[in-house]
Design a protein around this motif. Structure first.
Motif, PDB file in Angstrom:
ATOM      1  N   GLY A   1     -16.697   6.865   3.028  1.00 29.27           N
ATOM      2  CA  GLY A   1     -17.342   7.651   1.976  1.00 29.27           C
ATOM      3  C   GLY A   1     -16.340   8.148   0.932  1.00 29.27           C
ATOM      4  N   ILE A   2     -15.160   8.547   1.387  1.00 34.90           N
ATOM      5  CA  ILE A   2     -14.127   9.001   0.453  1.00 34.90           C
ATOM      6  C   ILE A   2     -13.692   7.849  -0.443  1.00 34.90           C
ATOM      7  CG2 ILE A   2     -11.785   9.934   0.264  1.00 34.90           C
ATOM      8  CD1 ILE A   2     -12.339  11.382   2.947  1.00 34.90           C
ATOM      9  N   VAL A   3     -13.508   6.684   0.150  1.00 34.05           N
ATOM     10  CA  VAL A   3     -13.098   5.508  -0.622  1.00 34.05           C
ATOM     11  C   VAL A   3     -14.185   5.115  -1.617  1.00 34.05           C
ATOM     12  CG1 VAL A   3     -12.490   3.054  -0.467  1.00 34.05           C
ATOM     13  CG2 VAL A   3     -11.568   4.691   1.201  1.00 34.05           C
ATOM     14  N   ASN A   4     -15.432   5.149  -1.183  1.00 34.42           N
ATOM     15  CA  ASN A   4     -16.542   4.730  -2.050  1.00 34.42           C
ATOM     16  C   ASN A   4     -16.823   5.701  -3.186  1.00 34.42           C
ATOM     17  OD1 ASN A   4     -16.903   2.440  -0.505  1.00 34.42           O
ATOM     18  ND2 ASN A   4     -18.590   3.298   0.691  1.00 34.42           N
ATOM     19  N   ASN A   5     -16.433   6.959  -3.033  1.00 36.91           N
ATOM     20  CA  ASN A   5     -16.789   7.987  -4.018  1.00 36.91           C
ATOM     21  C   ASN A   5     -15.630   8.473  -4.873  1.00 36.91           C
ATOM     22  OD1 ASN A   5     -19.568   8.118  -3.275  1.00 36.91           O
ATOM     23  ND2 ASN A   5     -18.969   9.227  -1.433  1.00 36.91           N
ATOM     24  N   ASN A   6     -14.506   7.765  -4.836  1.00 32.16           N
ATOM     25  CA  ASN A   6     -13.335   8.181  -5.596  1.00 32.16           C
ATOM     26  C   ASN A   6     -12.653   6.966  -6.216  1.00 32.16           C
ATOM     27  OD1 ASN A   6     -12.783  11.218  -5.055  1.00 32.16           O
ATOM     28  ND2 ASN A   6     -13.370  10.383  -3.059  1.00 32.16           N
ATOM     29  N   PRO A   7     -11.852   7.185  -7.257  1.00 31.87           N
ATOM     30  CA  PRO A   7     -11.093   6.069  -7.831  1.00 31.87           C
ATOM     31  C   PRO A   7     -10.132   5.485  -6.799  1.00 31.87           C
ATOM     32  CG  PRO A   7     -11.045   7.981  -9.289  1.00 31.87           C
ATOM     33  CD  PRO A   7     -11.649   8.439  -7.993  1.00 31.87           C
ATOM     34  N   VAL A   8     -10.057   4.169  -6.767  1.00 31.03           N
ATOM     35  CA  VAL A   8      -9.192   3.461  -5.822  1.00 31.03           C
ATOM     36  C   VAL A   8      -8.272   2.530  -6.609  1.00 31.03           C
ATOM     37  CG1 VAL A   8      -9.143   1.805  -3.911  1.00 31.03           C
ATOM     38  CG2 VAL A   8     -10.933   3.570  -3.987  1.00 31.03           C
ATOM     39  N   THR A   9      -7.002   2.538  -6.262  1.00 31.46           N
ATOM     40  CA  THR A   9      -6.062   1.573  -6.816  1.00 31.46           C
ATOM     41  C   THR A   9      -6.147   0.319  -5.955  1.00 31.46           C
ATOM     42  OG1 THR A   9      -4.588   3.315  -7.606  1.00 31.46           O
ATOM     43  CG2 THR A   9      -3.631   1.112  -7.308  1.00 31.46           C
ATOM     44  N   ASP A  10      -6.676  -0.754  -6.523  1.00 34.84           N
ATOM     45  CA  ASP A  10      -6.745  -2.016  -5.800  1.00 34.84           C
ATOM     46  C   ASP A  10      -5.383  -2.692  -5.865  1.00 34.84           C
ATOM     47  OD1 ASP A  10      -9.412  -1.864  -4.993  1.00 34.84           O
ATOM     48  OD2 ASP A  10     -10.145  -2.766  -6.842  1.00 34.84           O
TER      49      ASP A  10
ATOM     50  N   LEU B   1       0.833  -1.205   0.000  1.00 29.37           N
ATOM     51  CA  LEU B   1       0.000   0.000   0.000  1.00 29.37           C
ATOM     52  C   LEU B   1       0.869   1.257   0.000  1.00 29.37           C
ATOM     53  CD1 LEU B   1      -2.711  -1.128   2.561  1.00 29.37           C
ATOM     54  CD2 LEU B   1      -2.979  -0.912   0.081  1.00 29.37           C
ATOM     55  N   ARG B   2       1.917   1.231   0.802  1.00 26.83           N
ATOM     56  CA  ARG B   2       2.850   2.355   0.817  1.00 26.83           C
ATOM     57  C   ARG B   2       3.431   2.562  -0.576  1.00 26.83           C
ATOM     58  NH1 ARG B   2       7.973   3.694   0.556  1.00 26.83           N
ATOM     59  NH2 ARG B   2       8.808   5.307   1.899  1.00 26.83           N
ATOM     60  N   GLN B   3       3.838   1.498  -1.215  1.00 26.49           N
ATOM     61  CA  GLN B   3       4.427   1.581  -2.547  1.00 26.49           C
ATOM     62  C   GLN B   3       3.440   2.152  -3.560  1.00 26.49           C
ATOM     63  OE1 GLN B   3       7.618   1.084  -3.166  1.00 26.49           O
ATOM     64  NE2 GLN B   3       7.337   1.670  -5.314  1.00 26.49           N
ATOM     65  N   ALA B   4       2.183   1.745  -3.468  1.00 28.51           N
ATOM     66  CA  ALA B   4       1.166   2.247  -4.397  1.00 28.51           C
ATOM     67  C   ALA B   4       1.021   3.766  -4.285  1.00 28.51           C
ATOM     68  CB  ALA B   4      -0.173   1.556  -4.139  1.00 28.51           C
ATOM     69  N   VAL B   5       1.028   4.286  -3.059  1.00 26.45           N
ATOM     70  CA  VAL B   5       0.928   5.736  -2.878  1.00 26.45           C
ATOM     71  C   VAL B   5       2.212   6.408  -3.336  1.00 26.45           C
ATOM     72  CG1 VAL B   5       0.675   7.585  -1.167  1.00 26.45           C
ATOM     73  CG2 VAL B   5      -0.822   5.588  -1.073  1.00 26.45           C
ATOM     74  N   CYS B   6       3.359   5.793  -3.049  1.00 26.96           N
ATOM     75  CA  CYS B   6       4.634   6.358  -3.522  1.00 26.96           C
ATOM     76  C   CYS B   6       4.663   6.468  -5.044  1.00 26.96           C
ATOM     77  CB  CYS B   6       5.802   5.503  -3.043  1.00 26.96           C
ATOM     78  SG  CYS B   6       6.189   5.716  -1.299  1.00 26.96           S
ATOM     79  N   GLU B   7       3.967   5.563  -5.713  1.00 27.54           N
ATOM     80  CA  GLU B   7       3.927   5.565  -7.176  1.00 27.54           C
ATOM     81  C   GLU B   7       2.792   6.409  -7.744  1.00 27.54           C
ATOM     82  OE1 GLU B   7       3.886   1.407  -8.150  1.00 27.54           O
ATOM     83  OE2 GLU B   7       5.998   1.158  -7.616  1.00 27.54           O
ATOM     84  N   GLY B   8       2.061   7.109  -6.878  1.00 30.08           N
ATOM     85  CA  GLY B   8       1.067   8.059  -7.361  1.00 30.08           C
ATOM     86  C   GLY B   8      -0.387   7.749  -7.099  1.00 30.08           C
ATOM     87  N   ALA B   9      -0.712   6.624  -6.466  1.00 30.73           N
ATOM     88  CA  ALA B   9      -2.119   6.329  -6.173  1.00 30.73           C
ATOM     89  C   ALA B   9      -2.663   7.344  -5.168  1.00 30.73           C
ATOM     90  CB  ALA B   9      -2.262   4.918  -5.607  1.00 30.73           C
ATOM     91  N   ALA B  10      -3.850   7.863  -5.438  1.00 31.72           N
ATOM     92  CA  ALA B  10      -4.494   8.789  -4.504  1.00 31.72           C
ATOM     93  C   ALA B  10      -5.137   8.026  -3.347  1.00 31.72           C
ATOM     94  CB  ALA B  10      -5.537   9.624  -5.230  1.00 31.72           C
ATOM     95  N   ILE B  11      -5.652   6.836  -3.642  1.00 34.18           N
ATOM     96  CA  ILE B  11      -6.179   5.920  -2.625  1.00 34.18           C
ATOM     97  C   ILE B  11      -5.756   4.520  -3.050  1.00 34.18           C
ATOM     98  CG2 ILE B  11      -8.234   4.962  -1.490  1.00 34.18           C
ATOM     99  CD1 ILE B  11      -9.744   7.510  -2.233  1.00 34.18           C
ATOM    100  N   ALA B  12      -5.268   3.735  -2.097  1.00 34.77           N
ATOM    101  CA  ALA B  12      -4.900   2.352  -2.384  1.00 34.77           C
ATOM    102  C   ALA B  12      -5.539   1.451  -1.330  1.00 34.77           C
ATOM    103  CB  ALA B  12      -3.384   2.172  -2.378  1.00 34.77           C
ATOM    104  N   ALA B  13      -6.130   0.357  -1.792  1.00 34.90           N
ATOM    105  CA  ALA B  13      -6.798  -0.578  -0.892  1.00 34.90           C
ATOM    106  C   ALA B  13      -6.358  -1.997  -1.210  1.00 34.90           C
ATOM    107  CB  ALA B  13      -8.315  -0.458  -1.040  1.00 34.90           C
TER     108      ALA B  13
END
Length: 193
Positions: free
Chosen positions: A165-174, A121-133
């Protein structure tokens, strides 16, 4: 565009655990798991194995949890209004680390999340994900990581739903993980086994 690199862990450990013990006598976060480690200690250790900085939010009156988490190396943030809901705890922590590039937000009662999941998850955000799950066998779980893009929305949260709500209403990097722990929390005494 500068990629994120300063990712801070936020460990939410300020709930009262009423489903675990309706009378409020036993703090579920301090109960031992099968191997003997307290629930919240396992959660904290997994975060600290990956993230150099972890802020743990506890209730203002929870000295035992605060002491344990400080001993493990977490920065402890006491939240006087934790009973207002999960959002109050999250906002309290975010205000202290708002300068970070992103945050991995974990729950103190999810001790089986693997460090490798937190690292992914840390890596996903480091690579530019706004939200990672994390996703395990097509099911999304916790923790959730956020980049700076969503800081204003996170700071505006209120109530007991946290950032759902933020997770449900925005693009998420799975992020696909081989970690059933993202789906397992401690809600009842039988969950400790």
């Amino acid at each position: 565009m500068r990629l994120a690199s300063d990712i801070v862990g936020i460990l939410l450990a300020a709930g009262r655990g009423r489903r675990f013990d309706p009378e409020g006598v036993r703090n579920k976060l301090l109960q031992p798991l099968g191997e003997g480690s307290p629930v919240v200690a396992a959660s904290a250790r997994h975060m600290l194995a990956v993230l150099p900085r972890v802020v743990a939010v506890v209730r203002d009156d929870d000295d035992a949890t605060a002491a344990l988490l400080a001993q493990l190396g977490c920065e402890v943030a006491r939240c006087a209004d934790a009973d207002a809901g999960m959002a109050a705890s999250l906002v309290h922590a975010l205000r202290q680390v708002a300068q970070a590039d992103g945050w991995v937000v974990a729950l103190g009662d999810m001790p089986r999340v693997l460090p490798s999941t937190i690292a992914a998850l840390r890596q996903a955000v480091c690579e530019g994900a706004a939200i990672a799950a994390p996703v395990y066998q097509s099911k999304r779980g916790n923790p959730i990581a956020f980049g700076r893009l969503h800081l204003p929305e996170l700071l505006a949260l209120a109530g007991d739903r946290g950032a759902r709500g933020i997770v449900n209403n925005n693009p998420v990097t799975d992020v696909a993980v081989d970690d059933a722990g993202i789906l397992l929390d401690i809600d009842t005494p039988s969950d400790l086994r």
